[in-house]
Design a protein around this motif. Structure first.
Motif, PDB file in Angstrom:
ATOM      1  N   PRO A   1       1.010  -3.449   0.552  1.00  0.00           N
ATOM      2  CA  PRO A   1       0.342  -3.988   1.741  1.00  0.00           C
ATOM      3  C   PRO A   1       0.432  -5.509   1.756  1.00  0.00           C
ATOM      4  CG  PRO A   1      -1.116  -2.531   0.493  1.00  0.00           C
ATOM      5  CD  PRO A   1       0.058  -2.839  -0.380  1.00  0.00           C
ATOM      6  N   GLY A   2       0.407  -6.065   2.967  1.00  0.00           N
ATOM      7  CA  GLY A   2       0.270  -7.511   3.123  1.00  0.00           C
ATOM      8  C   GLY A   2      -1.207  -7.851   3.142  1.00  0.00           C
ATOM      9  N   ILE A   3      -1.596  -8.761   4.037  1.00  0.00           N
ATOM     10  CA  ILE A   3      -3.007  -9.171   4.081  1.00  0.00           C
ATOM     11  C   ILE A   3      -3.755  -8.207   5.009  1.00  0.00           C
ATOM     12  CG2 ILE A   3      -4.601 -11.049   4.572  1.00  0.00           C
ATOM     13  CD1 ILE A   3      -2.110 -12.941   4.252  1.00  0.00           C
ATOM     14  N   ILE A   4      -4.663  -7.448   4.408  1.00  0.00           N
ATOM     15  CA  ILE A   4      -5.356  -6.354   5.113  1.00  0.00           C
ATOM     16  C   ILE A   4      -6.855  -6.687   5.156  1.00  0.00           C
ATOM     17  CG2 ILE A   4      -5.737  -3.860   5.181  1.00  0.00           C
ATOM     18  CD1 ILE A   4      -2.723  -4.520   5.152  1.00  0.00           C
ATOM     19  N   ALA A   5      -7.469  -6.454   6.301  1.00  0.00           N
ATOM     20  CA  ALA A   5      -8.899  -6.764   6.453  1.00  0.00           C
ATOM     21  C   ALA A   5      -9.744  -5.701   5.742  1.00  0.00           C
ATOM     22  CB  ALA A   5      -9.254  -6.811   7.938  1.00  0.00           C
ATOM     23  N   THR A   6     -10.323  -6.090   4.594  1.00  0.00           N
ATOM     24  CA  THR A   6     -11.213  -5.194   3.830  1.00  0.00           C
ATOM     25  C   THR A   6     -12.262  -6.064   3.141  1.00  0.00           C
ATOM     26  OG1 THR A   6     -10.033  -5.389   1.718  1.00  0.00           O
ATOM     27  CG2 THR A   6      -9.228  -3.692   3.232  1.00  0.00           C
ATOM     28  N   ASP A   7     -13.137  -5.415   2.369  1.00  0.00           N
ATOM     29  CA  ASP A   7     -14.125  -6.188   1.600  1.00  0.00           C
ATOM     30  C   ASP A   7     -13.437  -7.160   0.644  1.00  0.00           C
ATOM     31  OD1 ASP A   7     -16.083  -4.781   2.869  1.00  0.00           O
ATOM     32  OD2 ASP A   7     -16.478  -3.410   1.194  1.00  0.00           O
ATOM     33  N   MET A   8     -12.250  -6.759   0.124  1.00  0.00           N
ATOM     34  CA  MET A   8     -11.557  -7.606  -0.856  1.00  0.00           C
ATOM     35  C   MET A   8     -11.149  -8.944  -0.259  1.00  0.00           C
ATOM     36  SD  MET A   8      -8.215  -6.690  -3.185  1.00  0.00           S
ATOM     37  CE  MET A   8      -8.889  -5.554  -4.371  1.00  0.00           C
TER      38      MET A   8
ATOM     39  N   ARG B   1       1.614 -11.841  13.098  1.00  0.00           N
ATOM     40  CA  ARG B   1       0.447 -12.628  13.524  1.00  0.00           C
ATOM     41  C   ARG B   1      -0.796 -11.806  13.864  1.00  0.00           C
ATOM     42  NH1 ARG B   1       1.575 -18.553  14.785  1.00  0.00           N
ATOM     43  NH2 ARG B   1       3.712 -18.731  14.095  1.00  0.00           N
ATOM     44  N   ARG B   2      -1.093 -10.870  12.985  1.00  0.00           N
ATOM     45  CA  ARG B   2      -2.408 -10.222  13.041  1.00  0.00           C
ATOM     46  C   ARG B   2      -2.735  -9.749  11.629  1.00  0.00           C
ATOM     47  NH1 ARG B   2      -2.245  -4.704  12.368  1.00  0.00           N
ATOM     48  NH2 ARG B   2      -0.514  -3.497  13.234  1.00  0.00           N
ATOM     49  N   TRP B   3      -4.032  -9.516  11.409  1.00  0.00           N
ATOM     50  CA  TRP B   3      -4.445  -8.916  10.151  1.00  0.00           C
ATOM     51  C   TRP B   3      -3.910  -7.483  10.101  1.00  0.00           C
ATOM     52  CZ3 TRP B   3      -7.794 -10.550   6.133  1.00  0.00           C
ATOM     53  CH2 TRP B   3      -8.328 -11.831   6.292  1.00  0.00           C
ATOM     54  N   GLY B   4      -3.515  -7.034   8.925  1.00  0.00           N
ATOM     55  CA  GLY B   4      -3.223  -5.614   8.759  1.00  0.00           C
ATOM     56  C   GLY B   4      -4.515  -4.827   8.675  1.00  0.00           C
ATOM     57  N   THR B   5      -4.447  -3.540   8.946  1.00  0.00           N
ATOM     58  CA  THR B   5      -5.632  -2.684   8.875  1.00  0.00           C
ATOM     59  C   THR B   5      -5.403  -1.571   7.848  1.00  0.00           C
ATOM     60  OG1 THR B   5      -4.808  -1.120  10.539  1.00  0.00           O
ATOM     61  CG2 THR B   5      -6.052  -3.034  11.356  1.00  0.00           C
TER      62      THR B   5
ATOM     63  N   GLN C   1      11.265   4.109  -4.166  1.00  0.00           N
ATOM     64  CA  GLN C   1      11.389   3.045  -3.160  1.00  0.00           C
ATOM     65  C   GLN C   1      10.082   2.271  -3.001  1.00  0.00           C
ATOM     66  OE1 GLN C   1      15.067   3.635  -2.676  1.00  0.00           O
ATOM     67  NE2 GLN C   1      14.183   2.285  -1.158  1.00  0.00           N
ATOM     68  N   VAL C   2      10.238   1.034  -2.526  1.00  0.00           N
ATOM     69  CA  VAL C   2       9.063   0.258  -2.147  1.00  0.00           C
ATOM     70  C   VAL C   2       9.041   0.133  -0.622  1.00  0.00           C
ATOM     71  CG1 VAL C   2      10.306  -1.914  -2.565  1.00  0.00           C
ATOM     72  CG2 VAL C   2       7.843  -1.932  -2.400  1.00  0.00           C
ATOM     73  N   ILE C   3       7.856   0.315  -0.055  1.00  0.00           N
ATOM     74  CA  ILE C   3       7.698   0.155   1.398  1.00  0.00           C
ATOM     75  C   ILE C   3       6.687  -0.962   1.640  1.00  0.00           C
ATOM     76  CG2 ILE C   3       6.948   1.283   3.544  1.00  0.00           C
ATOM     77  CD1 ILE C   3       7.950   3.881   2.348  1.00  0.00           C
ATOM     78  N   ASP C   4       7.126  -2.032   2.307  1.00  0.00           N
ATOM     79  CA  ASP C   4       6.226  -3.137   2.631  1.00  0.00           C
ATOM     80  C   ASP C   4       5.488  -2.823   3.927  1.00  0.00           C
ATOM     81  OD1 ASP C   4       6.736  -5.195   0.571  1.00  0.00           O
ATOM     82  OD2 ASP C   4       8.784  -5.054   1.309  1.00  0.00           O
ATOM     83  N   VAL C   5       4.165  -2.920   3.873  1.00  0.00           N
ATOM     84  CA  VAL C   5       3.344  -2.735   5.087  1.00  0.00           C
ATOM     85  C   VAL C   5       2.615  -4.056   5.253  1.00  0.00           C
ATOM     86  CG1 VAL C   5       1.574  -1.328   6.218  1.00  0.00           C
ATOM     87  CG2 VAL C   5       3.090  -0.293   4.520  1.00  0.00           C
ATOM     88  N   ASP C   6       3.344  -5.056   5.745  1.00  0.00           N
ATOM     89  CA  ASP C   6       2.853  -6.430   5.598  1.00  0.00           C
ATOM     90  C   ASP C   6       3.104  -7.313   6.811  1.00  0.00           C
ATOM     91  OD1 ASP C   6       5.560  -6.795   5.534  1.00  0.00           O
ATOM     92  OD2 ASP C   6       5.613  -7.897   3.651  1.00  0.00           O
ATOM     93  N   GLY C   7       3.459  -6.713   7.948  1.00  0.00           N
ATOM     94  CA  GLY C   7       3.683  -7.519   9.149  1.00  0.00           C
ATOM     95  C   GLY C   7       4.784  -8.552   8.966  1.00  0.00           C
ATOM     96  N   GLY C   8       5.672  -8.322   8.005  1.00  0.00           N
ATOM     97  CA  GLY C   8       6.801  -9.238   7.780  1.00  0.00           C
ATOM     98  C   GLY C   8       6.526 -10.340   6.771  1.00  0.00           C
ATOM     99  N   PHE C   9       5.399 -10.257   6.053  1.00  0.00           N
ATOM    100  CA  PHE C   9       5.035 -11.306   5.073  1.00  0.00           C
ATOM    101  C   PHE C   9       6.191 -11.592   4.113  1.00  0.00           C
ATOM    102  CE2 PHE C   9       3.410 -12.778   1.034  1.00  0.00           C
ATOM    103  CZ  PHE C   9       2.398 -13.657   1.344  1.00  0.00           C
ATOM    104  N   HIS C  10       6.891 -10.530   3.680  1.00  0.00           N
ATOM    105  CA  HIS C  10       7.938 -10.699   2.660  1.00  0.00           C
ATOM    106  C   HIS C  10       9.156 -11.466   3.188  1.00  0.00           C
ATOM    107  CE1 HIS C  10       9.398  -7.226   4.907  1.00  0.00           C
ATOM    108  NE2 HIS C  10      10.591  -7.525   4.467  1.00  0.00           N
ATOM    109  N   LEU C  11       9.218 -11.695   4.511  1.00  0.00           N
ATOM    110  CA  LEU C  11      10.379 -12.373   5.088  1.00  0.00           C
ATOM    111  C   LEU C  11      10.334 -13.880   4.887  1.00  0.00           C
ATOM    112  CD1 LEU C  11      10.379 -10.405   8.448  1.00  0.00           C
ATOM    113  CD2 LEU C  11      11.960 -10.093   6.530  1.00  0.00           C
TER     114      LEU C  11
END
Ligand code: NDP
Length: 249
Positions: free
Chosen positions: A184-191, A212-216, A238-248
């Motif tokens: 995951p990229g930056i996800i809105a949680t307690d963390m 340009r949005r928080w991940g959920t 495999q690795v799957i990025d769920v990060d809104g393109g952060f890794h780019l």
């Protein structure tokens, strides 16, 4: 009916994964560390979707708790089709590499790396015993490849999960069990709530997350459902990025 065990499913990303799996028809074991109220709430939401939920309190960093978690999960739902290693913790205090403590390192390694490693081993043994062509998904982080020198302990645990995924994928393929890492990229949680203002600027203004949005938690849940429902039948390790393109960046 398929059955899944999701660690750290009381809150945040784990809860999002558990609910997404329930929507896809999975019965779910909701593991949590201490927050019974939140875990009960997740379980109630799962049951509203017409599938079964079972609660198991267990510290994934503790060997006896892990063994009991696997036993109780099987007693509650029978053979598991899916393990999601989601539970994880950030350091209590960020500390520069030159100041970091062994206490924090040991805590993070125990929960974030040793826990998933041996849970995967134990659940995989049961999948082989039951002849289940199961799936194992581990939630790591973009911290697996970014060198954040004020939380090195967190970074090394997440990087270790990448190799863990490859190792188990190589070992379990002959049994029809596939293994994935979801980052995951930056996800809105307690963390991330403590750094919300800082990340608002980085994401919305500076574009650190190009979408340009928080991940959920739901974003991550959908990726796990894609794996769990066999949309990637000829992939493993495999690795799957769920990060809104952060890794780019
Ligand atoms: P939260 O702090 O919001 O939730 C943590 C969850 O893990 C809770 O359900 C908690 O249970 C459980 N948990 C904590 N310690 C243990 C333990 N020792 N044994 C069992 N369960 C435990 O975290 P997130 O949802 O944000 O993070 C989930 C995962 O995603 C972590 O592995 C994290 O590293 C990773 N991640 C998060 C990102 C983010 O931006 N949020 C980004 C990339 C990765 P309880 O409610 O009982 O305390």
């Amino acid at each position: 009916m398929s059955a899944a065990l999701v660690t750290g499913a009381s809150r945040g990303i784990g809860r999002g994964i558990a609910l997404a799996l329930a929507k896809a028809g999975f019965d779910v074991v909701v593991n949590y560390a201490s927050n019974l109220g939140a875990a009960e709430d997740t379980a109630a939401e799962i049951e509203k979707l017409g599938v079964r939920a079972a609660l198991v309190r267990a510290d994934v960093g503790d060997a006896e708790d892990r063994a009991r978690l696997v036993d109780e999960a099987h007693e509650a739902l029978g053979a598991l089709d899916l393990l999601v290693n989601n539970a994880g913790v950030a350091p209590k205090v960020r500390a520069d590499l030159l100041e970091a403590t062994e206490e924090s390192f040991d805590r993070l390694v125990g929960i974030n790396l040793k826990g998933p490693y041996f849970l995967t081993q134990q659940v995989a043994r049961r999948m082989i015993e039951h002849g289940t062509p199961g799936k194992i998904v581990t939630i790591s982080s973009m911290s697996a490849y970014t060198a954040s020198v004020n939380r090195g302990d967190y970074c090394v645990t997440k990087a270790g999960l990448g190799m863990m995924t490859k190792l188990f994928a190589a070992r379990l393929a002959e049994h029809g069990i596939t293994v994935f890492e979801v980052r995951p990229g930056i996800i809105a949680t307690d963390m991330t709530s403590a750094v919300q203002e800082k990340y608002d600027k980085l994401i919305l203004t500076d574009g650190i997350t190009p979408i340009r949005r928080w991940g959920t938690p739901e974003d991550v849940g959908r990726a796990v459902v894609a794996i769990a429902t066999d949309l990637l039948p000829f992939s493993t390790g495999q690795v799957i990025d769920v990060d809104g393109g952060f890794h780019l960046r």
